[in-house]
Design a protein around this motif. Structure first.
Motif, PDB file in Angstrom:
ATOM      1  N   ASP A  39     -46.972  46.720   2.768  1.00 25.39           N
ATOM      2  CA  ASP A  39     -47.508  46.887   4.364  1.00 25.39           C
ATOM      3  C   ASP A  39     -47.726  45.051   4.441  1.00 25.39           C
ATOM      4  O   ASP A  39     -47.504  44.745   5.741  1.00 25.39           O
ATOM      5  N   VAL A  40     -48.195  44.408   3.769  1.00 19.41           N
ATOM      6  CA  VAL A  40     -48.346  42.892   4.183  1.00 19.41           C
ATOM      7  C   VAL A  40     -47.763  42.095   2.777  1.00 19.41           C
ATOM      8  O   VAL A  40     -47.902  42.447   1.833  1.00 19.41           O
ATOM      9  N   VAL A  41     -47.065  41.000   3.265  1.00 19.58           N
ATOM     10  CA  VAL A  41     -46.329  40.284   2.475  1.00 19.58           C
ATOM     11  C   VAL A  41     -46.848  38.858   2.506  1.00 19.58           C
ATOM     12  O   VAL A  41     -46.765  38.109   3.716  1.00 19.58           O
ATOM     13  N   ILE A  42     -47.331  38.262   1.477  1.00 18.34           N
ATOM     14  CA  ILE A  42     -47.657  36.769   1.624  1.00 18.34           C
ATOM     15  C   ILE A  42     -46.541  36.091   0.907  1.00 18.34           C
ATOM     16  O   ILE A  42     -46.015  36.414  -0.242  1.00 18.34           O
TER      17      ILE A  42
ATOM     18  N   LEU B 189     -47.487  32.469   5.418  1.00 17.54           N
ATOM     19  CA  LEU B 189     -46.529  31.562   4.688  1.00 17.54           C
ATOM     20  C   LEU B 189     -47.293  30.405   4.144  1.00 17.54           C
ATOM     21  O   LEU B 189     -48.172  29.932   4.709  1.00 17.54           O
ATOM     22  N   CYS B 190     -47.422  30.471   2.697  1.00 16.52           N
ATOM     23  CA  CYS B 190     -48.431  29.412   1.999  1.00 16.52           C
ATOM     24  C   CYS B 190     -47.682  28.310   1.485  1.00 16.52           C
ATOM     25  O   CYS B 190     -46.662  28.628   0.695  1.00 16.52           O
ATOM     26  N   ALA B 191     -48.290  27.226   1.276  1.00 21.71           N
ATOM     27  CA  ALA B 191     -47.725  26.184   0.445  1.00 21.71           C
ATOM     28  C   ALA B 191     -48.081  26.009  -1.173  1.00 21.71           C
ATOM     29  O   ALA B 191     -47.389  25.285  -1.812  1.00 21.71           O
ATOM     30  N   THR B 192     -49.317  26.438  -1.338  1.00 16.46           N
ATOM     31  CA  THR B 192     -49.727  26.229  -2.419  1.00 16.46           C
ATOM     32  C   THR B 192     -50.429  27.684  -3.040  1.00 16.46           C
ATOM     33  O   THR B 192     -50.665  28.372  -2.410  1.00 16.46           O
TER      34      THR B 192
ATOM     35  N   GLU C 257     -54.381  32.275  -2.438  1.00 19.13           N
ATOM     36  CA  GLU C 257     -55.379  32.936  -3.018  1.00 19.13           C
ATOM     37  C   GLU C 257     -56.616  33.135  -1.825  1.00 19.13           C
ATOM     38  O   GLU C 257     -56.998  34.205  -1.861  1.00 19.13           O
ATOM     39  N   ALA C 258     -56.346  31.946  -0.893  1.00 23.62           N
ATOM     40  CA  ALA C 258     -57.507  32.116   0.227  1.00 23.62           C
ATOM     41  C   ALA C 258     -57.030  33.338   1.070  1.00 23.62           C
ATOM     42  O   ALA C 258     -57.718  33.981   1.687  1.00 23.62           O
TER      43      ALA C 258
ATOM     44  N   LEU D 111     -57.290  38.770   3.493  1.00 24.81           N
ATOM     45  CA  LEU D 111     -56.549  39.965   3.824  1.00 24.81           C
ATOM     46  C   LEU D 111     -57.595  41.045   3.135  1.00 24.81           C
ATOM     47  O   LEU D 111     -57.609  42.007   3.839  1.00 24.81           O
ATOM     48  N   LEU D 112     -57.899  40.813   2.188  1.00 28.20           N
ATOM     49  CA  LEU D 112     -58.762  41.929   1.385  1.00 28.20           C
ATOM     50  C   LEU D 112     -60.094  42.043   2.137  1.00 28.20           C
ATOM     51  O   LEU D 112     -60.726  43.237   2.379  1.00 28.20           O
ATOM     52  N   ASP D 113     -60.724  40.970   2.723  1.00 33.45           N
ATOM     53  CA  ASP D 113     -61.955  41.104   3.333  1.00 33.45           C
ATOM     54  C   ASP D 113     -61.573  42.006   4.757  1.00 33.45           C
ATOM     55  O   ASP D 113     -62.442  42.932   5.044  1.00 33.45           O
ATOM     56  N   ASP D 114     -60.613  41.758   5.142  1.00 29.48           N
ATOM     57  CA  ASP D 114     -60.161  42.680   6.486  1.00 29.48           C
ATOM     58  C   ASP D 114     -59.934  44.100   6.126  1.00 29.48           C
ATOM     59  O   ASP D 114     -60.559  44.944   6.960  1.00 29.48           O
TER      60      ASP D 114
END
Length: 266
Positions: free
Chosen positions: A126-129, A187-190, A195-196, A201-204
């Motif tokens: 459903d969601v891709v990081i 899209l994440c750099a680190t 993790e943040a 997303l889990l909170d939502d």
């Protein structure tokens, strides 16, 4: 959950973390891993206490497709019989169908290689990081074969045009292009940023009522497969059915009071 040779399962409350665990081969799939994945996805789907599945790979890579060493070991075709490889490779399509059909929310965390089968699993989530080192592609035709079971899921996620481009060129695309194409929404750099983002997303997701989430997800998926009139009829029936359940009354009451319903948790 069963014990698996090549998968790690970690349940933390309502969240199941499934990690492909063959890092020495960049989590490339063997036939045994394909069977384990299908079994794990079916098990998650049948677990009423699980509300989110997080799928990722060990060792800095998501999944580098099929393991070429195992694919090169071909059993003989019996005279006048069916090729024994047919059910073996068709089975991975069933694993992808089980992943896509999960009533829970699914999140894929993609780092490093995500080609072939890895590309398919990402497109069924459903969601891709995306980490900025993520790479996607279907380079199999360069080697003389095809990524047979992932194609429908790629086309539904990206559209026909981008998949045709990747199929005939064998290009492996970077995270920035993957983000533009809509493979991933984050899209994440680190690692810390991943993790943040995952925690946010889990909170939502864990604020969502589970049955309503499952129905909404199923309706979105049905739009690509059914006539609009059928989807609208199904949606109306689902809405009325949910409104008549106690969770809807509770949710409306808490929304009006600006308080928290019983299912919302971290």
């Amino acid at each position: 959950m069963a014990d698996y040779e090549f998968l790690k399962i970690d349940r933390q409350g309502a969240v199941t973390f499934l990690t492909l665990n063959r890092p020495q081969r960049r989590n490339a799939l063997t036939h045994r891993m394909m069977l384990e994945l299908e079994d794990a996805f079916v098990g998650v789907g049948n677990d009423p206490a699980c509300r989110v599945l997080v799928l990722r790979g060990a060792g800095g890579h998501f999944c580098a497709g099929g393991d070429l060493d195992t694919m090169a070991d071909l059993p003989p075709v019996p005279p006048g019989g069916t090729d024994p490889l047919l059910p073996t490779y068709r089975q991975f399509g069933n694993a992808l169908l089980a992943l896509e059909a999960l009533p829970q929310a699914t999140i894929a965390v993609v780092e490093g290689s995500a080609v072939g089968a890895g590309f398919g699993m990402a497109c069924c989530s459903d969601v891709v990081i995306l980490r900025e080192d993520a790479r996607f592609g279907i380079p199999e035709p360069r080697v003389g074969f095809i990524p047979s079971q992932i194609i429908p899921f790629l086309v539904r996620r990206l559209g026909e045009g981008p998949v045709r481009d990747l199929a005939v060129t064998g290009r492996v695309i970077d995270a920035a292009e993957s983000y533009r194409l809509g493979i991933g929404r984050h899209l994440c750099a680190t690692g810390a940023e991943i993790e943040a983002t995952l925690q946010s997303l889990l909170d939502d997701i864990l604020r969502m009522e589970p049955k309503a989430l499952a129905v909404a997800k199923r309706l979105v998926q049905s739009c690509a497969k059914k006539d609009d009139l059928d989807v609208l009829d199904e949606a109306a029936g689902n809405l009325v059915g949910l409104l008549r359940q106690p969770e809807a009354a509770e949710g409306i009451r808490h929304f009006m009071a600006k308080t928290t319903p019983s299912w919302a948790k971290r």
